[in-house]
Enzyme design. Structure first.
Site, PDB file in Angstrom:
ATOM      1  N   HIS A  14      40.773  40.400  46.814  1.00 55.69           N
ATOM      2  CA  HIS A  14      41.598  39.711  46.162  1.00 55.69           C
ATOM      3  C   HIS A  14      42.387  40.437  44.932  1.00 55.69           C
ATOM      4  O   HIS A  14      42.062  41.344  44.455  1.00 55.69           O
ATOM      5  CB  HIS A  14      40.915  38.511  45.244  1.00 55.69           C
ATOM      6  CG  HIS A  14      40.300  37.496  46.390  1.00 55.69           C
ATOM      7  ND1 HIS A  14      39.842  36.225  46.125  1.00 55.69           N
ATOM      8  CD2 HIS A  14      39.735  37.711  47.631  1.00 55.69           C
ATOM      9  CE1 HIS A  14      39.189  35.570  46.917  1.00 55.69           C
ATOM     10  NE2 HIS A  14      39.382  36.437  48.039  1.00 55.69           N
ATOM     11  N   GLU A  69      43.210  39.882  42.024  1.00 54.47           N
ATOM     12  CA  GLU A  69      42.388  40.000  40.602  1.00 54.47           C
ATOM     13  C   GLU A  69      41.418  41.040  40.558  1.00 54.47           C
ATOM     14  O   GLU A  69      41.371  41.859  39.945  1.00 54.47           O
ATOM     15  CB  GLU A  69      41.985  38.920  40.087  1.00 54.47           C
ATOM     16  CG  GLU A  69      42.968  37.646  40.183  1.00 54.47           C
ATOM     17  CD  GLU A  69      43.297  36.833  41.252  1.00 54.47           C
ATOM     18  OE1 GLU A  69      43.777  35.862  40.744  1.00 54.47           O
ATOM     19  OE2 GLU A  69      42.889  37.375  42.371  1.00 54.47           O
ATOM     20  N   CYS A  79      39.976  32.506  41.624  1.00 58.31           N
ATOM     21  CA  CYS A  79      38.968  31.774  42.476  1.00 58.31           C
ATOM     22  C   CYS A  79      37.416  32.227  41.742  1.00 58.31           C
ATOM     23  O   CYS A  79      37.538  32.815  40.911  1.00 58.31           O
ATOM     24  CB  CYS A  79      38.933  32.306  43.807  1.00 58.31           C
ATOM     25  SG  CYS A  79      38.317  33.951  44.155  1.00 58.31           S
ATOM     26  N   CYS A 118      36.794  35.766  41.676  1.00 63.33           N
ATOM     27  CA  CYS A 118      37.835  36.617  40.721  1.00 63.33           C
ATOM     28  C   CYS A 118      37.448  36.281  39.150  1.00 63.33           C
ATOM     29  O   CYS A 118      37.362  36.996  38.079  1.00 63.33           O
ATOM     30  CB  CYS A 118      39.072  36.298  41.018  1.00 63.33           C
ATOM     31  SG  CYS A 118      39.758  37.021  42.468  1.00 63.33           S
TER      32      CYS A 118
END
Length: 161
Positions: A58, A60, A88, A91
């Site tokens: 992801h 992040e 999410c 993250c």
């Protein structure tokens, strides 16, 4: 805790948006993030889950990894993370572990859900007892595992994080 937005917040958020757009054009997911320290972008990335075959890639997580590498520190408490969407649960955990104190994001989890990204399952699963989760979680008590924590407690050179 400072909850004020600064003049640069929109500027840095727009950088994350640019990165997300470029990421989509190269086959990545619709998310982007940057980490800023002392008014300068330290790292930036788009979501690369599909591109890398890594479910943890992801935006992040990738910017946290890169910033920590560049700063040679797991402590990113002097940094701000800008993300195109509310992070999410995975993250969010990485953000807390990194020590980042401020996150600025544009879209929220409901906007992401509207385009097919549903984090509610994970948010709900976190809140319940592991024995009640959709995945099988079985606690197997093992005295040898407890020895690890005893060793850690007694280790004189440990760095608490």
């Amino acid at each position: 805790m400072n909850t004020q937005l600064t003049n640069n917040d929109r500027k840095f958020l727009r950088e994350a948006i640019k990165i997300a757009i470029e990421g989509i054009k190269s086959g990545g997911g619709p998310f982007g993030a940057v980490i800023v320290k002392d008014g300068s972008i330290i790292s930036g990335s788009n979501n690369k889950v599909v591109l890398s075959g890594d479910p943890t890639a992801h935006a992040e997580v990738l910017v946290i990894r890169e910033a920590a590498k560049l700063l040679k520190s797991y402590d990113l408490s002097a940094c701000v993370l800008y993300a195109t969407c509310e992070p999410c649960p995975m993250c969010l955990g990485a953000i807390y572990w990194s020590g980042i104190k401020k996150v600025v994001y544009a879209s929220d989890r409901h906007d992401a859900e509207a385009i097919g990204f549903n984090d509610n399952l994970i948010y709900n699963e976190i809140a319940i007892d592991p024995s009640q989760r959709k995945l099988i979680f079985q606690h197997l008590d093992d005295p040898a595992a407890k020895e690890i924590f005893i060793l850690w407690e007694q280790y004189e050179n440990k760095i608490q994080y």
